[in-house]
Each structure stands twice: as C-alpha cells, then as structure tokens.
Design a protein around this motif. Sequence first.
Motif: not given
Length: 407
Positions: A316-320
């Motif tokens: 999720h952090v990579m996505q954001r």
Amino acid sequence: MGDTLLIRAGLLNPVDANRWTFHREGGLLLEGARIVDAGPLARFREHPASRVLDLDGVLVPGFVDVHIHWVQHHVRGRFQSDLMEWLREHIWPEEAGFEADDFARRHARAFFTDTVRAGTTQGMAYSSPHLSALRLAGEAARGDWLLGNAIMEKAAPEPLRRASPDNVDQVAPLLAELGTERYAITPRFALNCSAGLMRDLGDLARRENAFVQTHLSESVNEIREIRAAFPEAEDYTDVYDRAGLLGPRSVLGHCIHLSEREHDTLARRRAWIAHCPSSNEALGSGRMNLAAVRRHGTRYALASDVGAGPSHSMLHVMQRFLAQHRQAGETVTPQEALYRATLAGAECLGRGDRAGDLTPGKRADFVVLPAPDAGVAAEDWFEELLAGEARDLETRPLQTWIGGAPA
Ligand SMILES: [Zn+2]
C-alpha cells in the motif's frame, strides 16, 4: 556444503533505484537461513540440492518499514485531522494505555502477526515511552527490528511524561543492555524534549554509534510551534543538528516542508529520510519534495508511519508513493518503489550487507507474491499487484519467509 534447499519460483530482485532483475522461472538456493545462490532456473539444472520446493508465485525480498509506531497499530487510519490535533486529542491518550502489560503484550503480538502477514520482515519502530512495553515488543518481535521508547519529557500528557526517560542516564543503560542493533534512541520530536536533553542524546548516539529516530518537518503548524520553542535555531533541522542528532544512522520521518538549507544539511550529514507517503496523504500534511531530495542526493527509504498511515502494508505504501508523486508530475517507477521498500530500507537500518535483497550471502527473508499471467511484463504485473484497497493489500502476499523458513 550442508543441507540445501532449492526453491523454484519467479524471482524479482531490486538492484538500485532504477533497476531490478526478473526471472519468470527462477531458483533460490538456501543453506539454512542464508541464500547461497539465486538466478534463472536453468542455472540450477545440475545443482545437487538436498531438497527442492516449488512455490507458485514470485519471490521478492522481505519488505522493510523504517518508520512505524507499533503502539498505534490498533487505531491505524481511524482519525484524520491536523497532525498536532491528531496527536494531542487521539494518539497520546491512546498510547497511555501501554502502561498495562497485558494490553501491551496483546497488541505487540497482534502487530507482529499482521506485519509478517503483510510481508514485512524488518523495520524500525516507535514504542510508547513505557519501558515495559518496549521490552514486551522486543520479546514479541518477528523478523529483524530496531525499537525505541519514545522520549517525551515535556509537552505531553502527564502519564506519558511520567513514563518517559527525562535524562540520558536513563537511556544509556538501555542502549547498553539491548545493543545498537536492537535499540534506537528515540526523541519523539523536538517539542517533546529540551535542547539540553537532545544534546545529551546526540552525544550518546555519536559515542555509541547508535541509531536515532525522530520526526522532522511534517506539518506547517508543527513547524510554527518548533520555531517558537527554539528561537535560537535557524530552522527545524538546525534544532536537531545543534544537538548532534544528525548522522548516517539518523532516520528522520517525513521531511516535507524543508528549505534548501535544510535539505543541504540532511545531505551533508548523510542522514536518512523515512518517506511516508500514505501517512502524509491521510493527515493532509503535504508531499515530500522528491525533486529536492534527488537533487541533494539525500538517502531515503519508504515507511508506513502507522497509525497516521492507514495501513502497515508496504504494498500500500508503494502504491501511494507512485500515485502521490505521479499526480505531482514526478517520474517514479515500480523499480524504485520496490527498491525503496526493500534494499534501501535495509541500508537505512545498517543491514544492507545482511538483508534487503535476494543475493548470495544474505539472510533468506522474502515474500511470495501471486505470479503474473503468461506474457505480462514485470512492470505491468507489479503495478497491478499494488492496486486495490489497503485491507486487501495487507493479505495479498501468499507467504512470508524469515531466515530461510516460512514465518
Ligand atoms: Zn511517526
């Protein structure tokens, strides 16, 4: 060679911020907890491994989260307001509960169960000020973690101030007991500590070559309060620099609203930025100036900053990370996202020689991700894998291995 295990699976391995290597049919040869070889499967045809295991998926290095508050995990993403209000109204009263050992033990176990499930195998975490909660987290830890009890000697609710160290003589024995590989000196942020205490902590960090974690330049209101509290300092970064808290083992959360002078200081001190895009979006804190960070060559790694960050999932952090900087017109790639969530994190935590990628000699920490369909390029597959809601991403990894065994 002793007992060896050949794992046949896809392999995706970060090289640096611009490159990765991908083998649709790869092999990872383990001996105990270590990787002894990795590459295309063809290379292992003749290899006499003791055992062979087929995993239906793609292996990537275990994720590294360089800034997370384990004591906020159970309230992650629950409150959204300005940073200072969020801390004072919601988070600090919540952290006071970690005085109770049962509560702390239960939440520590849940935290490490969830992070391992989500593929995180290493990290650096803030505990509450309480000593007992710090020790309980150390006992519950799964994977390779640096932990520090948040030092909050002032400007905090009384129960937290009472639990916090208020001089360096209460921190030095803890560092000696737990060691620099496990304990990070953690002045929560400049408002919670006097200049004198920060100077003593800076001296201790330098003397012992210890890790330091703190917050820097997250919100505009915070910066205004810091300026009022430290009129002698040039800027927020200078508050820490004067205290000797900035060095190659310093990990500074956020670093959003920095001047050129501050960027320059961080780069000269070779400090690391813990970049927390999902947290910054959730609190509306702003966007880290990626172009300035790149121009100065400042080192950075990705982090969830749970509980301001809504999820501990590094997917999720990579996505954001990709979404936030693309919206601003920056060029960011899936290769860089993977590198910043794995090898860069291990380097940030001084473990780049031991972990962070799938190369011989390193600890076999990895995540098994669902394989791409035939003919799909690695970039497209990886971006697809990062799509979706946080809760789905937290359970997207099929397996997490730590030290050569399923965790
Ligand atoms: Zn934080």
